[in-house]
Design a protein around this motif. Sequence first.
Motif, PDB file in Angstrom:
ATOM      1  N   HIS A 130       0.819  -1.219   0.000  1.00  0.00           N
ATOM      2  CA  HIS A 130       0.000   0.000   0.000  1.00  0.00           C
ATOM      3  C   HIS A 130       0.855   1.274   0.000  1.00  0.00           C
ATOM      4  CE1 HIS A 130      -3.129  -2.881   0.781  1.00  0.00           C
ATOM      5  NE2 HIS A 130      -2.613  -3.198   1.950  1.00  0.00           N
ATOM      6  N   HIS A 131       2.048   1.165  -0.514  1.00  0.00           N
ATOM      7  CA  HIS A 131       2.942   2.319  -0.638  1.00  0.00           C
ATOM      8  C   HIS A 131       3.369   2.485  -2.090  1.00  0.00           C
ATOM      9  CE1 HIS A 131       3.255   1.897   3.717  1.00  0.00           C
ATOM     10  NE2 HIS A 131       3.967   3.011   3.782  1.00  0.00           N
ATOM     11  N   ALA A 234       2.871   6.166   1.869  1.00  0.00           N
ATOM     12  CA  ALA A 234       1.634   5.386   1.903  1.00  0.00           C
ATOM     13  C   ALA A 234       0.619   5.978   0.935  1.00  0.00           C
ATOM     14  CB  ALA A 234       1.072   5.373   3.320  1.00  0.00           C
ATOM     15  N   GLY A 235      -0.165   5.120   0.312  1.00  0.00           N
ATOM     16  CA  GLY A 235      -1.118   5.569  -0.693  1.00  0.00           C
ATOM     17  C   GLY A 235      -2.069   6.633  -0.192  1.00  0.00           C
ATOM     18  N   GLN A 236      -2.515   6.522   1.060  1.00  0.00           N
ATOM     19  CA  GLN A 236      -3.495   7.481   1.576  1.00  0.00           C
ATOM     20  C   GLN A 236      -2.882   8.843   1.869  1.00  0.00           C
ATOM     21  OE1 GLN A 236      -2.444   4.806   3.224  1.00  0.00           O
ATOM     22  NE2 GLN A 236      -2.250   5.178   5.439  1.00  0.00           N
ATOM     23  N   ARG A 237      -1.537   8.965   1.739  1.00  0.00           N
ATOM     24  CA  ARG A 237      -0.892  10.248   2.014  1.00  0.00           C
ATOM     25  C   ARG A 237      -0.440  10.961   0.736  1.00  0.00           C
ATOM     26  NH1 ARG A 237       2.354  10.304   7.651  1.00  0.00           N
ATOM     27  NH2 ARG A 237       1.459  12.386   7.565  1.00  0.00           N
ATOM     28  N   ALA A 238      -0.837  10.433  -0.415  1.00  0.00           N
ATOM     29  CA  ALA A 238      -0.426  11.050  -1.684  1.00  0.00           C
ATOM     30  C   ALA A 238      -0.947  12.475  -1.811  1.00  0.00           C
ATOM     31  CB  ALA A 238      -0.900  10.202  -2.858  1.00  0.00           C
ATOM     32  N   ALA A 239      -2.206  12.698  -1.440  1.00  0.00           N
ATOM     33  CA  ALA A 239      -2.772  14.048  -1.526  1.00  0.00           C
ATOM     34  C   ALA A 239      -2.055  14.993  -0.559  1.00  0.00           C
ATOM     35  CB  ALA A 239      -4.270  14.012  -1.221  1.00  0.00           C
ATOM     36  N   GLU A 240      -1.705  14.462   0.605  1.00  0.00           N
ATOM     37  CA  GLU A 240      -0.964  15.263   1.581  1.00  0.00           C
ATOM     38  C   GLU A 240       0.400  15.670   1.027  1.00  0.00           C
ATOM     39  OE1 GLU A 240       0.603  14.874   6.229  1.00  0.00           O
ATOM     40  OE2 GLU A 240      -0.560  13.259   5.302  1.00  0.00           O
TER      41      GLU A 240
END
Length: 271
Positions: A130-131, A234-240
Amino acid sequence: MTESGTGTSEKNAIYVFAVCRAEEVPDVQGLTGVTRAEPVRSLRIGSLTAIVQTVRGADFTDEVWQKRLTDEAELERYARAHHEVVSAVAARFPTVPLPLATLYNGDERAARALASESTRFRTALTRIAHHAEWGIKVYAPVSRSAGDDTSEEQPAAAADRARPAPGAGRAYLERKRNLQSQREERQAASLRVADVVDADVSRIATESRRLRPHGNGAVGDGRVQVLNATYLVAGQRAAELDLLVAGLRERTGAHIEVSGPWVPYSFVGEV
């Protein structure tokens, strides 16, 4: 990892693209791989799956491969084909890419050799699950102060040689010292910007690697690269990451290039 390097000369060899952790058989239909003669397929290794293709051993002898390394277009074709397979599998499953031209003499030997490294594969797969890998390059503009332009100084220098004014030599040396001091200050400021960007991005990354910046001549537009780094995010931090880089551009005034997301080649270790 390669049993016989690119020195295999048997009729057929097994080319291994990657090892993945898949709950189902990876769908690799439609992938060309490095040859059109045989399909890309899966090879089960315990709880792991290798993505492989049968190739002609004669196409991957040391002699043939060394010749291929000198042919930029041919080498790029193989690299692109290898990456296409790895990327397709990594889009669905945690995947450890293997180096270009990883070969074994048959399925059984490939499975045995890869199984012996299963602990390392599982560790890497857990790390990168998931990275994605993101590359960040920071460039500082080459700013020229008024004192850097010597076009007006040359006629004056010629006149000084004809009629040297008192203290002219001392003034010239002082100008040179000032220019050197300005260059050093700009360089120090650029390195501080690189450190700020690296530190801020590293805070949201799981891992990071800071690489050697490319030489000044590599860009070709007057910019100097002061940071060349890659980050496992991590995938969920791409927007960050996007928001962070936008803020850093505004805050530092530096030119920041972002590339990715990529298969995390830089974070799978030596496999």
